[in-house]
Design a protein around this motif. Structure first.
Motif, PDB file in Angstrom:
ATOM      1  N   GLY A 173     -18.375  -3.692  18.796  1.00 56.37           N
ATOM      2  CA  GLY A 173     -17.221  -2.497  18.819  1.00 56.37           C
ATOM      3  C   GLY A 173     -17.657  -2.446  17.012  1.00 56.37           C
ATOM      4  N   ILE A 174     -18.006  -1.261  16.742  1.00 61.66           N
ATOM      5  CA  ILE A 174     -18.484  -1.061  16.240  1.00 61.66           C
ATOM      6  C   ILE A 174     -17.460  -0.161  14.966  1.00 61.66           C
ATOM      7  CG2 ILE A 174     -19.716   0.568  13.938  1.00 61.66           C
ATOM      8  CD1 ILE A 174     -21.389  -1.389  14.851  1.00 61.66           C
ATOM      9  N   ASN A 175     -16.755  -0.950  13.873  1.00 61.46           N
ATOM     10  CA  ASN A 175     -15.224  -0.219  13.532  1.00 61.46           C
ATOM     11  C   ASN A 175     -15.826   0.741  11.470  1.00 61.46           C
ATOM     12  OD1 ASN A 175     -14.330  -1.155  15.575  1.00 61.46           O
ATOM     13  ND2 ASN A 175     -13.518  -2.997  14.669  1.00 61.46           N
ATOM     14  N   MET A 176     -14.207   1.259  11.599  1.00 64.89           N
ATOM     15  CA  MET A 176     -14.273   1.522  10.003  1.00 64.89           C
ATOM     16  C   MET A 176     -13.125   1.119   9.487  1.00 64.89           C
ATOM     17  SD  MET A 176     -13.078   5.184   9.614  1.00 64.89           S
ATOM     18  CE  MET A 176     -12.550   6.325  10.822  1.00 64.89           C
ATOM     19  N   PHE A 177     -13.053   0.920   8.815  1.00 67.72           N
ATOM     20  CA  PHE A 177     -12.751  -0.167   7.850  1.00 67.72           C
ATOM     21  C   PHE A 177     -11.896   0.164   6.323  1.00 67.72           C
ATOM     22  CE2 PHE A 177     -15.055  -3.039  10.307  1.00 67.72           C
ATOM     23  CZ  PHE A 177     -14.112  -3.709  10.475  1.00 67.72           C
ATOM     24  N   TRP A 178     -10.114   0.854   6.217  1.00 68.65           N
ATOM     25  CA  TRP A 178     -10.250   1.080   4.514  1.00 68.65           C
ATOM     26  C   TRP A 178      -8.811  -0.099   5.137  1.00 68.65           C
ATOM     27  CZ3 TRP A 178      -9.381   2.998   9.494  1.00 68.65           C
ATOM     28  CH2 TRP A 178      -7.915   3.564  10.355  1.00 68.65           C
ATOM     29  N   HIS A 179      -8.999  -0.384   3.150  1.00 69.70           N
ATOM     30  CA  HIS A 179      -7.563  -0.950   2.103  1.00 69.70           C
ATOM     31  C   HIS A 179      -6.426  -0.544   3.036  1.00 69.70           C
ATOM     32  CE1 HIS A 179      -5.284  -3.686  -0.421  1.00 69.70           C
ATOM     33  NE2 HIS A 179      -6.602  -4.106  -0.185  1.00 69.70           N
ATOM     34  N   ALA A 180      -5.945  -1.744   2.957  1.00 69.41           N
ATOM     35  CA  ALA A 180      -3.903  -0.634   3.356  1.00 69.41           C
ATOM     36  C   ALA A 180      -3.128  -0.113   1.859  1.00 69.41           C
ATOM     37  CB  ALA A 180      -2.788  -1.692   3.493  1.00 69.41           C
ATOM     38  N   LYS A 181      -4.328  -0.380   1.084  1.00 68.27           N
ATOM     39  CA  LYS A 181      -4.139   0.416  -1.105  1.00 68.27           C
ATOM     40  C   LYS A 181      -3.733   1.726  -0.974  1.00 68.27           C
ATOM     41  CE  LYS A 181      -4.589  -0.732  -5.521  1.00 68.27           C
ATOM     42  NZ  LYS A 181      -4.835  -1.667  -6.179  1.00 68.27           N
ATOM     43  N   TYR A 182      -4.694   2.580   0.243  1.00 76.22           N
ATOM     44  CA  TYR A 182      -5.192   3.101   0.107  1.00 76.22           C
ATOM     45  C   TYR A 182      -4.887   4.119   1.945  1.00 76.22           C
ATOM     46  CZ  TYR A 182      -7.410   2.433  -3.854  1.00 76.22           C
ATOM     47  OH  TYR A 182      -7.576   1.345  -4.920  1.00 76.22           O
TER      48      TYR A 182
ATOM     49  N   GLY B 195       1.419  -0.990  -0.205  1.00 76.24           N
ATOM     50  CA  GLY B 195      -0.102   0.016   0.204  1.00 76.24           C
ATOM     51  C   GLY B 195       1.094   0.934  -0.128  1.00 76.24           C
ATOM     52  N   MET B 196       1.876   1.281   0.979  1.00 74.39           N
ATOM     53  CA  MET B 196       2.704   2.148   0.896  1.00 74.39           C
ATOM     54  C   MET B 196       3.282   2.587  -0.771  1.00 74.39           C
ATOM     55  SD  MET B 196       4.534   2.158   4.813  1.00 74.39           S
ATOM     56  CE  MET B 196       5.456   3.052   4.338  1.00 74.39           C
ATOM     57  N   ILE B 197       3.375   1.161  -1.222  1.00 72.99           N
ATOM     58  CA  ILE B 197       4.674   0.692  -1.982  1.00 72.99           C
ATOM     59  C   ILE B 197       3.855   2.262  -3.391  1.00 72.99           C
ATOM     60  CG2 ILE B 197       5.654   0.407  -4.701  1.00 72.99           C
ATOM     61  CD1 ILE B 197       6.776  -1.122  -2.448  1.00 72.99           C
ATOM     62  N   HIS B 198       2.130   1.493  -3.222  1.00 70.27           N
ATOM     63  CA  HIS B 198       1.580   1.867  -4.554  1.00 70.27           C
ATOM     64  C   HIS B 198       0.986   3.684  -3.989  1.00 70.27           C
ATOM     65  CE1 HIS B 198      -2.805   2.952  -6.123  1.00 70.27           C
ATOM     66  NE2 HIS B 198      -2.424   1.565  -6.615  1.00 70.27           N
TER      67      HIS B 198
ATOM     68  N   GLU C 108     -10.445  -3.323  -2.018  1.00 66.49           N
ATOM     69  CA  GLU C 108      -9.503  -3.132  -2.795  1.00 66.49           C
ATOM     70  C   GLU C 108      -8.608  -2.488  -4.326  1.00 66.49           C
ATOM     71  OE1 GLU C 108      -5.440  -6.413  -3.968  1.00 66.49           O
ATOM     72  OE2 GLU C 108      -7.284  -6.809  -3.815  1.00 66.49           O
ATOM     73  N   ALA C 109     -10.217  -2.403  -4.999  1.00 68.22           N
ATOM     74  CA  ALA C 109     -10.393  -2.081  -6.424  1.00 68.22           C
ATOM     75  C   ALA C 109     -10.571  -0.304  -6.249  1.00 68.22           C
ATOM     76  CB  ALA C 109     -11.281  -2.887  -7.124  1.00 68.22           C
TER      77      ALA C 109
END
Length: 304
Positions: free
Chosen positions: A276-285, A82-85, A147-148
């Motif tokens: 628990g209510i969580n917020m999720f995001w892809h590592a790519k972003y 994700g960091m490289i992207h 991911e897309a």
């Protein structure tokens, strides 16, 4: 002596393949996603196994299951890619006031009822040109769409969204019993006997963790007389308002429904655990400026 893998001896594409296998658990599906033949994917996996000295994925009836070493690598590899992207696709800082970006959020009908009014108010104040849309999917498909980049954030009770994703806790909440005002259970506390004797509205919300409530009640031997079953929470207020049914709902949803529908919430007699209510995001972003801004806005409004 422990084995050391030198980066100059490792093809970065093999790590991309590794990340896709974590999500898809299938050589044929990864081949389809990457536009490769199945033999090419199998050959690449063989090279990665040799380079890292581990089987990485074991073929089972349930698909390609990661080994403990692969699970150990999953978070670091996904974050590194994700960091490289992000570095290769560096963009200027996100300016919410000047942006006309459209964000896509994955949430249930509970999320739409609870989060969207506050989010729209926040956008009106901070980012008047930004728009939102919501999206609902099962967890397996949600992984691929996030991911897309087709879904920016997922919010809710999503225990299966793990490898390849970051998450941040927004809040914890309990479940409560909800009835119309004037109902015979409209009082400060109700007993398990009264709870079991009442007629219930049961919500089966597929793709979320809310089904655990029904499982906990079953394990504890607490019976309910279920008179009506529905597949979502959006109609709960309308139904309770006009009937003597009782519903078990998350407390923050109850807070939103009390006034509009003339309902009351009372503590649940089964003493159900908090969720628990969580917020999720892809590592790519993870380092994408627009995604970072959106995450900050959601946490600012609903965190804690």
């Amino acid at each position: 002596m422990s084995r050391t893998t030198q980066l100059e001896h490792l093809d970065l594409n093999l790590l991309v393949l590794f990340r896709h296998l974590l999500v898809e658990r299938s050589v044929s599906k990864v081949a389809e996603v990457l536009g490769l033949s199945q033999p090419a994917v199998s050959n690449a996996l063989s090279r990665l196994r040799k380079a890292l000295g581990d089987e990485l994925f074991i073929r089972t009836p349930a698909g390609m299951v990661p080994t403990p070493f692969a699970d150990q690598l999953a978070g670091s590899v996904t974050e590194a890619l994700g960091m490289i992207h992000a570095a290769l696709n560096q963009r200027s800082a996100f300016d919410p006031r000047a942006s006309d970006r459209s964000f896509v959020l994955s949430m249930t009908d509970i999320g739409e009822i609870y989060f969207l009014p506050g989010l729209m108010e926040a956008l009106r104040e901070q980012a008047p040109g930004v728009t939102l849309s919501t999206f609902r999917q099962n967890t397996a498909d949600l992984r691929a769409t996030m991911e897309a980049g087709q879904v920016d954030l997922a919010i809710g009770l999503l225990p299966d969204l793990k490898a390849g994703f970051f998450q941040r806790r927004l809040f914890k909440q309990r479940y409560v019993c909800m009835v119309r005002k004037g109902h015979r259970l409209d009082r400060r506390r109700i007993s398990l006997a009264d709870f079991s004797a009442a007629e219930h509205l049961m919500v089966i919300s597929s793709g979320t963790g809310h089904g655990q409530v029904d499982e906990i009640l079953r394990r504890r031997g607490i019976e309910r007389r279920v008179a009506l079953t529905v597949p979502h929470f959006v109609a709960v207020g309308h139904i309770l308002q006009a009937t003597d049914l009782v519903a078990t709902v998350p407390e923050r949803l109850a807070d939103r429904m009390k006034q509009p529908f003339g309902l009351v919430a009372v503590p649940h007699p089964a003493d159900l655990p908090e969720v628990g209510i969580n917020m999720f995001w892809h590592a790519k972003y993870h380092r994408d400026p627009a995604n970072q801004w959106l995450r900050g806005l959601v946490f600012e409004r609903f965190g804690g």
